[in-house]
Design a protein around this motif. Structure first.
Motif, PDB file in Angstrom:
ATOM      1  N   ARG A 240      22.805  -1.739  40.350  1.00 15.19           N
ATOM      2  CA  ARG A 240      21.969  -1.412  41.502  1.00 15.19           C
ATOM      3  C   ARG A 240      20.813  -2.418  41.564  1.00 15.19           C
ATOM      4  NH1 ARG A 240      22.614   4.375  42.992  1.00 15.19           N
ATOM      5  NH2 ARG A 240      23.945   5.414  41.448  1.00 15.19           N
ATOM      6  N   TRP A 241      20.174  -2.493  42.737  1.00 19.36           N
ATOM      7  CA  TRP A 241      19.087  -3.465  42.881  1.00 19.36           C
ATOM      8  C   TRP A 241      17.907  -3.142  41.963  1.00 19.36           C
ATOM      9  CZ3 TRP A 241      19.881  -8.012  44.654  1.00 19.36           C
ATOM     10  CH2 TRP A 241      20.877  -8.234  45.600  1.00 19.36           C
TER      11      TRP A 241
ATOM     12  N   VAL B  25      18.529  -9.318  34.370  1.00 23.04           N
ATOM     13  CA  VAL B  25      19.415  -8.250  34.816  1.00 23.04           C
ATOM     14  C   VAL B  25      19.469  -7.210  33.704  1.00 23.04           C
ATOM     15  CG1 VAL B  25      21.760  -7.603  35.481  1.00 23.04           C
ATOM     16  CG2 VAL B  25      20.819  -9.811  36.206  1.00 23.04           C
ATOM     17  N   GLU B  26      19.240  -5.940  34.047  1.00 20.73           N
ATOM     18  CA  GLU B  26      19.367  -4.868  33.067  1.00 20.73           C
ATOM     19  C   GLU B  26      20.730  -4.206  33.221  1.00 20.73           C
ATOM     20  OE1 GLU B  26      16.273  -2.025  33.354  1.00 20.73           O
ATOM     21  OE2 GLU B  26      14.747  -3.329  32.453  1.00 20.73           O
ATOM     22  N   VAL B  27      21.484  -4.191  32.140  1.00 22.99           N
ATOM     23  CA  VAL B  27      22.798  -3.551  32.140  1.00 22.99           C
ATOM     24  C   VAL B  27      22.623  -2.191  31.476  1.00 22.99           C
ATOM     25  CG1 VAL B  27      25.209  -3.732  31.418  1.00 22.99           C
ATOM     26  CG2 VAL B  27      23.907  -5.798  31.980  1.00 22.99           C
ATOM     27  N   ARG B  28      22.660  -1.125  32.288  1.00 18.95           N
ATOM     28  CA  ARG B  28      22.385   0.216  31.789  1.00 18.95           C
ATOM     29  C   ARG B  28      23.590   1.147  31.832  1.00 18.95           C
ATOM     30  NH1 ARG B  28      17.313   1.955  31.002  1.00 18.95           N
ATOM     31  NH2 ARG B  28      15.604   0.507  31.413  1.00 18.95           N
ATOM     32  N   SER B  29      24.573   0.816  32.654  1.00 21.10           N
ATOM     33  CA  SER B  29      25.685   1.748  32.850  1.00 21.10           C
ATOM     34  C   SER B  29      26.928   0.991  33.278  1.00 21.10           C
ATOM     35  CB  SER B  29      25.310   2.805  33.897  1.00 21.10           C
ATOM     36  OG  SER B  29      24.920   2.176  35.107  1.00 21.10           O
TER      37      SER B  29
ATOM     38  N   CYS C  70      22.691  -8.347  52.446  1.00 22.28           N
ATOM     39  CA  CYS C  70      22.844  -6.891  52.370  1.00 22.28           C
ATOM     40  C   CYS C  70      21.810  -6.188  53.250  1.00 22.28           C
ATOM     41  CB  CYS C  70      22.695  -6.420  50.927  1.00 22.28           C
ATOM     42  SG  CYS C  70      24.028  -6.919  49.820  1.00 22.28           S
ATOM     43  N   ARG C  71      20.568  -6.679  53.228  1.00 21.60           N
ATOM     44  CA  ARG C  71      19.505  -6.055  54.019  1.00 21.60           C
ATOM     45  C   ARG C  71      19.828  -6.158  55.517  1.00 21.60           C
ATOM     46  NH1 ARG C  71      15.249  -8.174  51.647  1.00 21.60           N
ATOM     47  NH2 ARG C  71      14.643  -6.289  50.508  1.00 21.60           N
TER      48      ARG C  71
ATOM     49  N   TYR D 203      23.667  -0.056  45.724  1.00 27.82           N
ATOM     50  CA  TYR D 203      24.524  -0.836  44.830  1.00 27.82           C
ATOM     51  C   TYR D 203      24.519  -2.301  45.254  1.00 27.82           C
ATOM     52  CZ  TYR D 203      26.242   3.472  42.756  1.00 27.82           C
ATOM     53  OH  TYR D 203      26.318   4.657  42.094  1.00 27.82           O
ATOM     54  N   VAL D 204      24.493  -3.192  44.277  1.00 29.43           N
ATOM     55  CA  VAL D 204      24.438  -4.627  44.565  1.00 29.43           C
ATOM     56  C   VAL D 204      25.739  -5.093  45.202  1.00 29.43           C
ATOM     57  CG1 VAL D 204      24.177  -6.926  43.537  1.00 29.43           C
ATOM     58  CG2 VAL D 204      22.815  -4.998  42.675  1.00 29.43           C
TER      59      VAL D 204
END
Length: 421
Positions: free
Chosen positions: A249-250, A260-264, A303-304, A319-320
């Protein structure tokens, strides 16, 4: 001792033999009485002395046991173990398949106390020869006993296909895990699986695309779709797993700090998707380069604009990446769809590869460039302090080590030849 022995056990004459029985207590699971038994051939005085000796041995064995081994079957033990074991859904699904196809048919009806090291090793060897368990027979539907005509009974001829060593090792882990639980619960005295020899681990064989093929893959991805090209680029430069990039996600991106954080991760099971922890259940933060930051900023603006045309706004929880059927980015990109699209693309390019190989590409390029093993392991999300990374990428670590040796050698002071002053 003889008096105590006779209280706990008995010697009975059966035909031309003596049967020795000793009560060992109740079954810890079923509550039924358990007996240790043995038979001595003959009924003469010599045989009776041998029977008395065996009786004393069985009494001593019963007294040494804190609790008698249970007579429950491996089928029952597997069900009990799976009910309590903390196993990921995907792993559990794979385990259930192995249990259904290979473990229950071979050992399911055997009491856990009767499973021997020899039986386990024989099972592993048979599965390494043929997954159908044919033991050399070319028809898999033979009757267990009696003669019959294969043509009449419809036996199916087959070509033997062995299970891989890694699959058999997983089967061993399932059996060993269940028997370990039986020991822990007091249902079994010892775990025979711990003594059984497993197949050797298959040597890792990462096959990253070559740098030339990597350029062709990236160019083709951006030619198809700028957003698709950004996804492929991000996987290639970060080594993220398929499910991890789909769950991104953003809010997980800090483009100012270039991280970049990889959490899930996002997984699909039987058509149902869910967000879960990463494979190692740990969050990791990956640094990204300037070019990747630029691409992600451009992707965010696309995306925006797309969301604005749909009457909504891009939020930090958006979601990215999303599939072509989800322009509003309300749900993650399907991991299966990502792999399928990637495979179709590289097949058109004539490159024999798959999406996970981009992870190998990221690792091998970093190691070849001399980046230290711990840093590479951290970016990939490998546990074990780099042990997994070293096992999989040993050849590239060796190449990096050789490069380091040459660099150090070039910086060493030159020795004068002997006699040169």
């Amino acid at each position: 001792m003889p008096g105590r022995a006779r209280q706990r056990g008995s010697i009975e004459q059966r035909a031309n033999a003596l049967r020795v029985s000793v009560y060992a207590g109740p079954d810890p699971v079923t509550g039924k009485r358990i007996y240790l038994r043995g038979t001595v051939p003959g009924t003469d005085p010599v045989a009776r002395r041998a029977a008395n000796k065996l009786l004393n041995q069985l009494v001593a064995e019963a007294e040494r046991s804190v609790q008698p081994a249970s007579a429950v079957t491996l089928n029952h033990m597997l069900d009990e173990w799976l009910a309590d074991a903390e196993i990921e859904d995907g792993t559990r699904e794979a385990y259930l398949g192995y249990i259904r196809h290979y473990i229950r048919p071979a050992l399911g009806d055997v009491a856990i106390s009767a499973i021997s090291v020899r039986e386990l090793e024989a099972l592993y060897a048979a599965l390494r020869r043929c997954r159908a368990g044919c033991n050399g027979r070319r028809e898999v539907d033979h009757a267990e006993s009696g003669r019959h005509d294969c043509a009449d009974t419809g036996c199916a001829p087959h070509d033997c296909r062995p299970l891989s060593a890694s699959t058999v090792r997983q089967i061993h882990s399932i059996i060993s895990g269940a028997l370990t639980a039986a020991v822990r619960w007091g249902w079994l005295q010892d775990n025979k699986a711990r003594m059984a020899r497993r197949p050797r681990r298959d040597p890792p064989d990462p096959r990253p695309p070559s740098p030339e093929d990597a350029v062709r893959i990236v160019d083709a991805a951006f030619a198809l779709d700028e957003s698709w090209g950004t996804l492929v680029w991000l996987v290639m430069t970060t080594g993220m797993r398929r499910g991890e990039v789909c769950a991104l996600r953003w809010t997980h991106l800090d483009l100012d700090a270039a991280t970049v954080e990889v959490r899930s991760a996002y997984v699909l099971r039987s058509g149902v998707g869910r967000i879960k922890d990463t494979k190692t259940h740990q969050m990791r933060r990956i640094a990204i380069d300037t070019e990747t930051v630029v691409l992600l900023r451009e992707h965010r603006e696309r995306c925006r604009a797309r969301l604005a045309s749909l009457g909504t706004e891009l939020s930090r929880e958006t979601y990215v990446f999303a599939g072509v059927q989800d322009p509003a980015h309300r749900s993650p990109y399907s991991p299966h769809a990502v792999s399928s699209r990637y495979k179709e693309m590289v097949t058109r390019l004539g490159i024999d590869t798959h999406l996970h190989a981009l992870r190998h590409y990221s690792a091998t390029e970093l190691l070849t460039a001399g980046v230290d093993l711990r840093t590479v392991a951290g970016r990939l999300g490998h546990g074990g302090g780099g042990a997994t990374t070293l096992r999989v990428y040993a050849a590239w670590v060796a190449a990096s080590d050789r490069k380091a040796a040459e660099i150090l050698g070039s910086r060493m002071p030159r020795r004068r030849p002997p006699g040169d002053e």
